[in-house]
Motif scaffolding. Structure first.
Motif, PDB file in Angstrom:
ATOM      1  N   THR A   1      37.971  41.980  43.571  1.00 46.27           N
ATOM      2  CA  THR A   1      37.635  42.257  41.986  1.00 46.27           C
ATOM      3  C   THR A   1      38.821  43.302  41.583  1.00 46.27           C
ATOM      4  OG1 THR A   1      36.224  44.122  42.882  1.00 46.27           O
ATOM      5  CG2 THR A   1      35.458  42.085  42.693  1.00 46.27           C
ATOM      6  N   SER A   2      38.838  43.445  40.365  1.00 43.70           N
ATOM      7  CA  SER A   2      39.773  44.421  39.869  1.00 43.70           C
ATOM      8  C   SER A   2      39.145  44.819  38.445  1.00 43.70           C
ATOM      9  CB  SER A   2      41.463  43.831  39.625  1.00 43.70           C
ATOM     10  OG  SER A   2      42.306  44.707  38.953  1.00 43.70           O
ATOM     11  N   ASN A   3      39.404  46.084  38.238  1.00 40.72           N
ATOM     12  CA  ASN A   3      38.973  46.567  36.939  1.00 40.72           C
ATOM     13  C   ASN A   3      40.301  46.793  36.053  1.00 40.72           C
ATOM     14  OD1 ASN A   3      36.194  46.826  37.294  1.00 40.72           O
ATOM     15  ND2 ASN A   3      36.469  48.693  38.350  1.00 40.72           N
ATOM     16  N   ASN A   4      41.500  46.427  36.380  1.00 42.08           N
ATOM     17  CA  ASN A   4      42.545  46.417  35.512  1.00 42.08           C
ATOM     18  C   ASN A   4      43.228  47.736  35.269  1.00 42.08           C
ATOM     19  OD1 ASN A   4      43.896  43.760  34.763  1.00 42.08           O
ATOM     20  ND2 ASN A   4      42.481  43.680  32.896  1.00 42.08           N
ATOM     21  N   GLU A   5      42.940  48.669  36.285  1.00 40.99           N
ATOM     22  CA  GLU A   5      43.532  50.090  36.226  1.00 40.99           C
ATOM     23  C   GLU A   5      44.791  49.995  36.447  1.00 40.99           C
ATOM     24  OE1 GLU A   5      41.433  52.797  38.800  1.00 40.99           O
ATOM     25  OE2 GLU A   5      39.398  52.069  38.075  1.00 40.99           O
ATOM     26  N   LYS A   6      45.467  49.012  37.086  1.00 37.48           N
ATOM     27  CA  LYS A   6      46.867  48.866  37.335  1.00 37.48           C
ATOM     28  C   LYS A   6      47.329  47.349  37.532  1.00 37.48           C
ATOM     29  CE  LYS A   6      47.461  51.766  40.817  1.00 37.48           C
ATOM     30  NZ  LYS A   6      46.421  51.925  41.619  1.00 37.48           N
ATOM     31  N   GLU A   7      48.399  46.976  36.975  1.00 30.76           N
ATOM     32  CA  GLU A   7      48.985  45.926  37.358  1.00 30.76           C
ATOM     33  C   GLU A   7      49.173  45.305  38.656  1.00 30.76           C
ATOM     34  OE1 GLU A   7      49.522  43.088  35.139  1.00 30.76           O
ATOM     35  OE2 GLU A   7      48.525  44.583  33.503  1.00 30.76           O
ATOM     36  N   LEU A   8      49.011  44.169  38.992  1.00 30.25           N
ATOM     37  CA  LEU A   8      48.942  43.703  40.385  1.00 30.25           C
ATOM     38  C   LEU A   8      50.390  43.021  40.586  1.00 30.25           C
ATOM     39  CD1 LEU A   8      45.307  42.554  41.233  1.00 30.25           C
ATOM     40  CD2 LEU A   8      46.273  44.821  41.754  1.00 30.25           C
ATOM     41  N   PRO A   9      51.041  42.931  41.617  1.00 28.26           N
ATOM     42  CA  PRO A   9      52.219  42.171  41.991  1.00 28.26           C
ATOM     43  C   PRO A   9      52.063  40.855  41.739  1.00 28.26           C
ATOM     44  CG  PRO A   9      51.715  43.727  43.666  1.00 28.26           C
ATOM     45  CD  PRO A   9      50.454  43.651  42.926  1.00 28.26           C
TER      46      PRO A   9
END
Length: 282
Positions: A158-166
């Motif tokens: 899961t991700s809350n879009n706090e930072k971009e993922l590679p």
């Protein structure tokens, strides 16, 4: 393996069901993004429950390192034991602390592995897990052993879009964005959590809820989980639909709004809007 189709306590839209089943078929990690409070973490719990699998959860913090998910070598304990003359010190395996991936890889049966809020960690964190998640194995240098997955786990990230993922990490995932639920879906979710809640109270509460979310300038839009909490308080306080309307007209913000509004800027914004509205009516 049985296909995921939601559960009696988790309303999964058809596109989310398709995403879960596609990731399982492709044997790829499912990367789930969406607003906080839209049920990303609960998805992993319900996938495990509906498929009859155990859940292993790895909740990521800003200080979490990828290596911790594999294993850690406890050199401090080994030094202490050597000073105390403990016989365990002669076997370095006694000081290898297994991580969540190790647990998932060596489980007796398939499991669901949740890597929760991966975007909280350092930007290099996802890249540091590329090979391990791709090959489903890793090497333990201290014991010179390779740990391979006995059963390939279902990996949900899961991700809350706090930072971009590679990009390299994204290429290895099946991606799904959980859109904010529409009104009818929210009604179903509320009935799952609150049973036979009064229909009129639900309608009025949803009016207020969507009015807040649609206001320009709101910094923290209330989420699904906050709506569920708010309805629970309204029911416990026996606030009827009519009372909710009366209180909203008489006050600057809705009753028990602390369940919906999480910072003073949003409270002040609604107070100003209500003040302007009363001036226009006057």
């Amino acid at each position: 393996m049985t296909r995921f189709s939601g559960s009696d306590r988790y309303i999964a839209p058809s596109d989310l069901q398709l995403a879960v089943n596609a990731a399982v078929r492709l044997q790829r990690p499912l990367l789930v993004k969406g607003e906080p409070g839209t049920g990303k973490t609960q998805l992993a719990e319900e996938v495990a429950r509906s498929l009859g699998l155990s859940l292993i959860s790895w909740h990521i913090k800003s200080t979490t390192k990828a290596q911790q998910g594999l294993y850690e070598y406890d050199a401090v304990s080994r030094l202490r034991d050597s000073q105390l003359g403990d016989e365990r010190v002669h076997d370095i395996a006694n000081y290898i602390v297994k991580g969540k991936l190790w647990e998932a890889f060596t489980a007796d049966s398939p499991v669901v592995l949740l890597i929760d809020e991966i975007d909280k960690a350092d930007i290099e964190f996802p890249n540091d897990l590329l090979l391990e998640l791709d090959r489903m194995e890793f090497y333990v240098y201290e014991t010179r052993q390779t740990v391979k997955a006995v059963h390939r786990p279902i990996v949900i990230i899961t991700s809350n879009n706090e930072k971009e993922l590679p990009d390299a990490f994204l290429r290895r995932c099946f991606f799904h964005y959980i859109n904010f639920p529409e009104r009818e879906t929210l009604k179903q979710i509320l009935h799952v959590h609150h049973g036979d809640i009064e229909a009129e109270l639900v309608e009025r509460a949803l009016d207020v809820f969507f009015d807040i979310r649609q206001q320009n300038g709101i910094r923290k839009k209330p989420s699904t989980s906050e709506l569920i909490d708010w309805l629970k308080l309204l029911m416990a306080d026996e606030i009827s639909r009519e009372a909710l309307i009366e209180k909203q007209e008489a006050q600057a913000i809705p009753p028990l709004a602390g369940a919906l509004l999480k910072n003073e800027q949003d409270v002040h914004l609604l107070e100003r809007l209500a003040f302007m509205h009363r001036r226009q009516k006057g």
